[in-house]
Design an enzyme around this catalytic site. Structure first.
Site, PDB file in Angstrom:
ATOM      1  N   GLY A 100      -6.806   1.394  -2.719  1.00  0.00           N
ATOM      2  CA  GLY A 100      -6.908   0.043  -3.289  1.00  0.00           C
ATOM      3  C   GLY A 100      -6.920  -1.035  -2.226  1.00  0.00           C
ATOM      4  O   GLY A 100      -6.961  -2.224  -2.553  1.00  0.00           O
ATOM      5  N   GLU A 137      -0.467  -1.408  -7.022  1.00  0.00           N
ATOM      6  CA  GLU A 137      -0.951  -0.230  -7.748  1.00  0.00           C
ATOM      7  C   GLU A 137       0.125   0.834  -7.748  1.00  0.00           C
ATOM      8  O   GLU A 137       0.581   1.270  -8.787  1.00  0.00           O
ATOM      9  CB  GLU A 137      -2.283   0.279  -7.185  1.00  0.00           C
ATOM     10  CG  GLU A 137      -2.262   0.531  -5.711  1.00  0.00           C
ATOM     11  CD  GLU A 137      -3.515   1.165  -5.192  1.00  0.00           C
ATOM     12  OE1 GLU A 137      -4.608   0.721  -5.542  1.00  0.00           O
ATOM     13  OE2 GLU A 137      -3.392   2.110  -4.404  1.00  0.00           O
ATOM     14  N   GLY A 191       0.812  -1.218   0.000  1.00  0.00           N
ATOM     15  CA  GLY A 191       0.000   0.000   0.000  1.00  0.00           C
ATOM     16  C   GLY A 191       0.841   1.263   0.000  1.00  0.00           C
ATOM     17  O   GLY A 191       2.065   1.214  -0.081  1.00  0.00           O
ATOM     18  N   ASN A 223      -7.475   9.651   4.292  1.00  0.00           N
ATOM     19  CA  ASN A 223      -7.182   9.699   2.854  1.00  0.00           C
ATOM     20  C   ASN A 223      -8.273   9.031   2.022  1.00  0.00           C
ATOM     21  O   ASN A 223      -8.696   9.550   0.999  1.00  0.00           O
ATOM     22  CB  ASN A 223      -5.858   8.986   2.555  1.00  0.00           C
ATOM     23  CG  ASN A 223      -4.682   9.649   3.237  1.00  0.00           C
ATOM     24  OD1 ASN A 223      -4.688  10.863   3.431  1.00  0.00           O
ATOM     25  ND2 ASN A 223      -3.694   8.874   3.612  1.00  0.00           N
ATOM     26  N   GLY A 254       2.241   4.965   1.588  1.00  0.00           N
ATOM     27  CA  GLY A 254       2.648   5.513   2.874  1.00  0.00           C
ATOM     28  C   GLY A 254       4.005   5.012   3.324  1.00  0.00           C
ATOM     29  O   GLY A 254       4.606   4.125   2.727  1.00  0.00           O
ATOM     30  N   SER A 255       4.451   5.640   4.408  1.00  0.00           N
ATOM     31  CA  SER A 255       5.801   5.392   4.916  1.00  0.00           C
ATOM     32  C   SER A 255       5.935   3.979   5.459  1.00  0.00           C
ATOM     33  O   SER A 255       6.960   3.325   5.261  1.00  0.00           O
ATOM     34  CB  SER A 255       6.093   6.379   6.044  1.00  0.00           C
ATOM     35  OG  SER A 255       5.898   7.683   5.591  1.00  0.00           O
TER      36      SER A 255
HETATM   37  N1  COA Z   1      -5.855   7.396  14.993  1.00  0.00           N
HETATM   38  C1  COA Z   1      -5.522   8.657  14.628  1.00  0.00           C
HETATM   39  N2  COA Z   1      -4.423   8.957  13.906  1.00  0.00           N
HETATM   40  C2  COA Z   1      -3.613   7.945  13.575  1.00  0.00           C
HETATM   41  C3  COA Z   1      -3.878   6.617  13.934  1.00  0.00           C
HETATM   42  C4  COA Z   1      -5.069   6.352  14.666  1.00  0.00           C
HETATM   43  N3  COA Z   1      -5.390   5.123  15.039  1.00  0.00           N
HETATM   44  N4  COA Z   1      -2.890   5.840  13.448  1.00  0.00           N
HETATM   45  C5  COA Z   1      -2.041   6.640  12.793  1.00  0.00           C
HETATM   46  N5  COA Z   1      -2.467   7.908  12.871  1.00  0.00           N
HETATM   47  C6  COA Z   1      -1.836   9.093  12.294  1.00  0.00           C
HETATM   48  C7  COA Z   1      -0.334   9.146  12.542  1.00  0.00           C
HETATM   49  O1  COA Z   1      -0.044   9.657  13.824  1.00  0.00           O
HETATM   50  C8  COA Z   1       0.125  10.055  11.427  1.00  0.00           C
HETATM   51  O2  COA Z   1      -0.221  11.374  11.777  1.00  0.00           O
HETATM   52  P1  COA Z   1       0.696  12.633  11.366  1.00  0.00           P
HETATM   53  O3  COA Z   1       0.584  12.692   9.857  1.00  0.00           O
HETATM   54  O4  COA Z   1       0.035  13.780  12.054  1.00  0.00           O
HETATM   55  O5  COA Z   1       2.069  12.286  11.860  1.00  0.00           O
HETATM   56  C9  COA Z   1      -0.804   9.662  10.251  1.00  0.00           C
HETATM   57  O6  COA Z   1      -1.947   9.007  10.869  1.00  0.00           O
HETATM   58  C10 COA Z   1      -0.147   8.719   9.254  1.00  0.00           C
HETATM   59  O7  COA Z   1       0.331   7.593   9.926  1.00  0.00           O
HETATM   60  P2  COA Z   1       1.735   6.914   9.616  1.00  0.00           P
HETATM   61  O8  COA Z   1       2.024   6.006  10.775  1.00  0.00           O
HETATM   62  O9  COA Z   1       2.754   7.944   9.258  1.00  0.00           O
HETATM   63  O10 COA Z   1       1.403   5.945   8.422  1.00  0.00           O
HETATM   64  P3  COA Z   1       1.410   5.988   6.837  1.00  0.00           P
HETATM   65  O11 COA Z   1       2.080   7.158   6.218  1.00  0.00           O
HETATM   66  O12 COA Z   1       1.944   4.672   6.484  1.00  0.00           O
HETATM   67  O13 COA Z   1      -0.148   6.100   6.453  1.00  0.00           O
HETATM   68  C11 COA Z   1      -2.469   5.475   6.418  1.00  0.00           C
HETATM   69  C12 COA Z   1      -1.090   5.284   7.077  1.00  0.00           C
HETATM   70  C13 COA Z   1      -3.465   4.544   7.088  1.00  0.00           C
HETATM   71  C14 COA Z   1      -2.928   6.921   6.605  1.00  0.00           C
HETATM   72  C15 COA Z   1      -2.309   5.164   4.889  1.00  0.00           C
HETATM   73  O14 COA Z   1      -1.722   3.907   4.719  1.00  0.00           O
HETATM   74  C16 COA Z   1      -3.654   5.162   4.175  1.00  0.00           C
HETATM   75  O15 COA Z   1      -4.176   6.203   3.807  1.00  0.00           O
HETATM   76  N6  COA Z   1      -4.262   3.972   3.995  1.00  0.00           N
HETATM   77  C17 COA Z   1      -5.555   3.825   3.364  1.00  0.00           C
HETATM   78  C18 COA Z   1      -5.434   3.603   1.888  1.00  0.00           C
HETATM   79  C19 COA Z   1      -4.694   2.338   1.576  1.00  0.00           C
HETATM   80  O16 COA Z   1      -4.551   1.431   2.369  1.00  0.00           O
HETATM   81  N7  COA Z   1      -4.209   2.228   0.376  1.00  0.00           N
HETATM   82  C20 COA Z   1      -3.460   1.013   0.043  1.00  0.00           C
HETATM   83  C21 COA Z   1      -3.633   0.573  -1.301  1.00  0.00           C
HETATM   84  S1  COA Z   1      -2.682   1.716  -2.241  1.00  0.00           S
END
Ligand code: COA
Length: 505
Positions: free
Chosen positions: A385, A291, A266, A381, A268-269
């Site tokens: 996918g 994707e 997926g 977000n 993200g970081s």
């Molecule tokens: N409640 C509130 N905030 C939360 C949280 C929770 N349970 N878990 C994480 N966060 C916050 C983090 O603190 C971070 O906040 P910041 O930007 O203010 O620092 C932010 O969410 C992003 O988290 P991070 O740990 O940096 O993860 P990420 O960059 O890997 O992104 C998702 C994680 C979930 C946001 C991202 O993977 C996503 O949008 N997923 C949905 C879409 C998807 O899965 N696509 C995959 C197919 S392409």
């Protein structure tokens, strides 16, 4: 410059359709629906949307905006700030746009990324007035060759009343030949998709449209904006090790071949960092059917670990972007970009037997996953996918840190505050604490496995306390309904999910 665009615009009958971005933007009227190229900050239409934002300073303008996924070049932010978007779909990842959505100033349809094309074919969505599509070239026979993403560009161009092409000279023309555009046709009249191997080429190198629909060509010269991922850290390296340990065991017992199964990761970081961990593993001859292709995929290609990567978009950090795009020929035989409904198609995901690795916001003690809604109500977000892959893959894995916001949020909660992926679809959870293999486990068997292996030690007793009370009440999936969201409400009230006794620990 003239020389360069001459080489890229090879259908000479289209030369007289070259216009400025301002002219192209002047055709777009209030109430129209636009289909913009762009997927996770790559290959987005840049010049015309920016000109549209300028135009909106002079006149009232609200449009519906459909894309592949999130846009780069600050386009989502600029459109949100200008207040020109009535309805947006299927995914975004911009802070300003997110606030507009959560304040109720913009409608957002959070859609599985493979579904948008079907919804357009079925006329469920508003008809698209203008498709605005970035390209690296237009071939002699009028095919539009996309740039760093395909996303939904082919369905937008096919179904839109008019097409505007942004011919971007800043994008390497070496991308020509790296795309595989395949059109599915109407449901009920389709053949099986003839893709049985990750590297199968089944379509054309560009998007074939009725040439009469190409209303304008805008010559641009603006690179993609880099991704915003942060480098791997100690926790994500530990998570990668847990995941690799799990995969190793699957190979040992013969459920997976030595080169695993095609991998999806997926955005993200976290997802990037976990993929990065494969660099130091014994696994080789890997295949990627995903994707978005992030930095780690190119590190693995460079290291000779991945033999082929198929995606619908390339999203890279600043340094990696220059290195990869400057040497794109290096990947010519090992890379393909497809429309997102093909990269995310259930038929192919199930046929290839993918291992999907996605990142949730939170999971619960039974294995339900929330990927999208912070505290159950605010859009982050979008599902992207993750649903396409999770529901259909051979192994649906979710990786997340066990805590967020300095430990005030537990990523493992009694009940997720929004459900994107149900317990029925989730196979394995991984955090820096370990992994929980949920396959074949009943809900009550899952609880101790998840708490012991995935929850942060700070929250384990609290989770057990909830479960014990729930267990007393009985049922297949025990809950104390009146307390199921108490952790979320406590966070809202006190700034922490920790029980009162732990608040200052
Ligand atoms: N409640 C509130 N905030 C939360 C949280 C929770 N349970 N878990 C994480 N966060 C916050 C983090 O603190 C971070 O906040 P910041 O930007 O203010 O620092 C932010 O969410 C992003 O988290 P991070 O740990 O940096 O993860 P990420 O960059 O890997 O992104 C998702 C994680 C979930 C946001 C991202 O993977 C996503 O949008 N997923 C949905 C879409 C998807 O899965 N696509 C995959 C197919 S392409």
């Amino acid at each position: 410059m003239k020389q360069t665009y001459n080489q890229r615009l090879r259908d000479k009958q289209l030369e007289d359709r070259i216009v400025s971005e301002e002219t192209a933007a002047s055709w777009i009227e209030d109430g129209m629906t636009l289909g913009l190229s762009g997927f996770t900050r790559a290959g987005d239409a840049k010049a015309v949307p920016s000109a549209l934002v300028e135009k909106a300073k002079e006149e009232h303008l609200k449009v519906n905006v459909y894309t592949g996924a999130s846009l780069g070049s600050d386009i989502d932010r600029l459109m949100a700030e200008a207040g020109i978007v009535h309805k947006r779909l299927p995914f975004q990842a911009d802070k300003t746009m997110r606030s507009e959505i959560n304040q109720g100033d913009m409608l957002f349809v959070d859609q599985h990324l493979s579904h948008t094309a079907e919804a357009i074919r079925q006329d469920i969505l508003n008809p698209i007035d203008y498709a605005i599509v970035e390209a690296v070239s237009i071939t002699k026979d009028g095919m539009i060759v996309p740039s760093t993403s395909v996303g939904n560009s082919s369905i937008f161009a096919e179904k839109a009343k008019n097409v505007i092409v942004e011919l971007n000279l800043a994008q390497s023309d070496a991308f020509e030949g790296l795309h595989d555009i395949y059109e599915l046709g109407a449901q009920g009249k389709r053949q099986p998709i003839p893709l049985t191997e990750v590297d199968d080429r089944i379509g054309t190198i560009g998007i074939q449209v009725d040439i009469e629909k190409i209303k304008g060509i805008v010559i641009t010269n603006q690179p993609d904006s880099p991704s915003t991922i942060v480098p791997p850290d100690e926790d994500t390296a530990t998570m990668a090790n847990h995941l690799i340990g799990f995969l190793r065991k699957e190979v040992e017992v013969g459920r997976l071949p030595e080169n695993l199964a095609p991998l999806q990761s997926g955005i993200g970081s976290v997802a990037n960092a976990v993929f990065h961990g494969l660099l130091d593993s014994e696994f080789t001859e890997l295949e990627v059917y995903s994707e978005v292709l992030q930095d780690a995929v190119f590190d693995l290609l460079d290291a000779g670990k991945i033999k082929f990567a198929s995606g619908c978009s390339i999203t890279l950090s600043e340094d990696k972007l220059e290195e990869v795009y400057g040497n794109i020929d290096r990947y010519r035989d090992r890379l393909l970009l497809r429309p997102q409904e093909i990269s995310n198609h259930p038929e192919i995901i199930r046929r290839l037997g993918l291992i999907s690795i996605n990142t949730p916001l939170e999971v619960d003690i039974y294995g339900n996953v929330n990927s999208t809604h912070v505290l159950g109500t605010k859009m982050m977000n979008g599902i992207g996918g993750s649903g396409d892959f999770t529901r259909n893959s051979r192994l649906a894995i979710f990786v997340t840190k066990s805590i967020a916001k300095n430990g005030d949020i537990s990523s493992v909660v009694p009940f997720v505050s929004h459900v994107d992926h149900t317990e029925h679809d989730v196979d394995v959870l991984v955090t820096e604490q370990g992994y929980a293999d949920l396959r074949g486990l009943a809900p009550k068997e899952r609880v101790p496995v998840i708490i012991e292996n995935c929850a942060h030690p700070t929250y384990r007793e609290q989770l057990y306390a909830y479960y014990e009370e729930a267990w007393e009440k009985g049922g297949q999936t025990p809950h104390v309904l009146e307390k199921a969201f108490a952790w979320h409400t406590r966070f809202k009230e006190t700034g922490s999910m920790k029980a009162a006794a732990l608040q200052h620990s």
